[in-house]
Every structure is written in structure tokens, then in C-alpha cells.
Write a protein that holds these residues in place. Structure first.
Motif, short mmCIF file in Angstrom:
data_model
loop_
_atom_site.label_atom_id
_atom_site.label_comp_id
_atom_site.label_asym_id
_atom_site.label_seq_id
_atom_site.Cartn_x
_atom_site.Cartn_y
_atom_site.Cartn_z
N CYS A 26 0.83 -1.20 0.00
CA CYS A 26 0.00 0.00 0.00
C CYS A 26 0.87 1.26 0.00
O CYS A 26 0.59 2.22 -0.72
CB CYS A 26 -0.92 -0.02 1.21
SG CYS A 26 -2.07 1.35 1.29
N ALA A 27 1.95 1.25 0.79
CA ALA A 27 2.86 2.40 0.83
C ALA A 27 3.51 2.63 -0.53
O ALA A 27 3.73 3.77 -0.94
CB ALA A 27 3.91 2.19 1.91
N ARG A 28 3.80 1.55 -1.24
CA ARG A 28 4.38 1.68 -2.58
C ARG A 28 3.39 2.34 -3.53
O ARG A 28 3.75 3.20 -4.34
CB ARG A 28 4.79 0.31 -3.11
CG ARG A 28 5.56 0.41 -4.42
CD ARG A 28 6.03 -0.93 -4.94
NE ARG A 28 6.65 -1.73 -3.92
CZ ARG A 28 6.51 -3.05 -3.81
NH1 ARG A 28 5.76 -3.71 -4.67
NH2 ARG A 28 7.13 -3.72 -2.86
N ILE A 29 2.12 1.97 -3.43
CA ILE A 29 1.07 2.58 -4.25
C ILE A 29 0.96 4.07 -3.94
O ILE A 29 0.86 4.91 -4.84
CB ILE A 29 -0.28 1.87 -4.03
CG1 ILE A 29 -0.23 0.45 -4.58
CG2 ILE A 29 -1.43 2.65 -4.65
CD1 ILE A 29 -1.41 -0.42 -4.16
N ILE A 30 1.00 4.42 -2.65
CA ILE A 30 0.90 5.81 -2.23
C ILE A 30 2.10 6.61 -2.73
O ILE A 30 1.95 7.75 -3.20
CB ILE A 30 0.75 5.90 -0.70
CG1 ILE A 30 -0.62 5.35 -0.29
CG2 ILE A 30 0.95 7.32 -0.19
CD1 ILE A 30 -0.78 5.10 1.18
N THR A 31 3.28 6.03 -2.65
CA THR A 31 4.48 6.70 -3.15
C THR A 31 4.38 6.94 -4.64
O THR A 31 4.76 8.01 -5.14
CB THR A 31 5.74 5.87 -2.82
OG1 THR A 31 5.82 5.70 -1.40
CG2 THR A 31 7.00 6.54 -3.32
N ASP A 32 3.86 5.96 -5.38
CA ASP A 32 3.66 6.13 -6.82
C ASP A 32 2.65 7.24 -7.11
O ASP A 32 2.84 8.02 -8.04
CB ASP A 32 3.20 4.82 -7.46
CG ASP A 32 4.30 3.76 -7.48
OD1 ASP A 32 5.48 4.12 -7.30
OD2 ASP A 32 3.95 2.57 -7.67
N LEU A 63 -0.70 13.34 0.90
CA LEU A 63 0.44 12.62 0.33
C LEU A 63 1.74 13.35 0.63
O LEU A 63 2.77 12.73 0.86
CB LEU A 63 0.28 12.47 -1.18
CG LEU A 63 -0.87 11.61 -1.67
CD1 LEU A 63 -0.94 11.65 -3.18
CD2 LEU A 63 -0.75 10.20 -1.17
N ALA A 64 1.68 14.67 0.63
CA ALA A 64 2.90 15.46 0.81
C ALA A 64 3.32 15.59 2.27
O ALA A 64 4.51 15.67 2.57
CB ALA A 64 2.70 16.85 0.22
N ASN A 65 2.36 15.59 3.19
CA ASN A 65 2.68 15.89 4.59
C ASN A 65 2.89 14.68 5.48
O ASN A 65 3.42 14.81 6.57
CB ASN A 65 1.57 16.76 5.19
CG ASN A 65 1.47 18.10 4.49
OD1 ASN A 65 2.43 18.58 3.92
ND2 ASN A 65 0.29 18.68 4.52
N GLU A 66 2.44 13.51 5.06
CA GLU A 66 2.59 12.31 5.89
C GLU A 66 3.48 11.30 5.20
O GLU A 66 3.55 11.25 3.97
CB GLU A 66 1.22 11.66 6.15
CG GLU A 66 0.36 12.42 7.11
CD GLU A 66 -0.89 11.63 7.49
OE1 GLU A 66 -0.92 10.41 7.28
OE2 GLU A 66 -1.83 12.27 7.98
#
Length: 100
Positions: A26-32, A63-66
Motif C-alpha cells: 500500500c505504501a508503494r502505491i501511495i508513493t507512486d 500525500l505530501a505531509n505524511e
């Protein structure tokens, strides 16, 4: 104390390993998502003479702050992402693993 707890996230259905793998994916998806938004913002601002807009203003603040992992945990907790158990993958892994 970390919130939400592992017990709340797994709801007794998954173990810590499955939770860790799901959170990492999930973190990889968010980073993408963040990378795509950043590239789109940079492309928008390239050649633009508007001084008021910045890259940060064009990217989703969550996405930018966390951190991506914290964001992933929150999304799993809210039910936006679901941990899926794949028995066919486990069967394939059992076939690959050498027997003792």
C-alpha cells in the motif's frame, strides 16, 4: 502508543507478517501516487509564469505531509485498502519450498 494497533488492523483475521506485506504494498502505491502528482505539478509549472502556484500547492496535502507507511496504515484502518488472502500463492510457495 501507536494507533491503530495491530489487533485493530488485522481484526484477528491476519498475522503480523501479512499486515506488514500489505502495508508495504500500500505504501508503494501511495508513493507512486505522490510521484505522479509531483511530475504532473512540475509539468504544469514548467513554462508557467504564474508566481502564485507552487508544486506543493498542486499536490494532495495528505500525500505530501505524511509518510507513506503512516498513510498506508490509515487507509487500511479506514477500509480504503483491504488485505486479501491468496491461498493459491501459498500453495505455490509450499511447492517451491524444499522438504526437510
Amino acid at each position: 502508543m501507536i494507533y491503530p494497533t495491530i489487533q485493530e488492523l488485522t481484526k484477528g483475521n491476519y498475522n503480523r507478517y501479512q499486515l506488514a506485506i500489505a502495508t508495504a504494498k500500500c505504501a508503494r502505491i501511495i508513493t507512486d501516487e505522490y510521484d505522479e502528482q509531483r511530475k504532473a505539478a512540475e509539468k504544469t509549472l514548467t513554462g508557467s509564469k504564474e508566481g502564485a502556484a507552487t508544486i506543493a500547492s498542486l499536490i494532495d496535502p495528505s500525500l505530501a505531509n505524511e509518510k507513506a507507511v503512516k498513510n498506508a496504515i490509515n487507509r487500511i484502518d479506514r477500509g480504503e485498502y483491504e488485505i486479501v488472502d491468496c491461498p493459491e500463492v501459498e500453495e505455490e510457495q509450499e511447492e517451491i519450498l524444499p522438504e526437510d
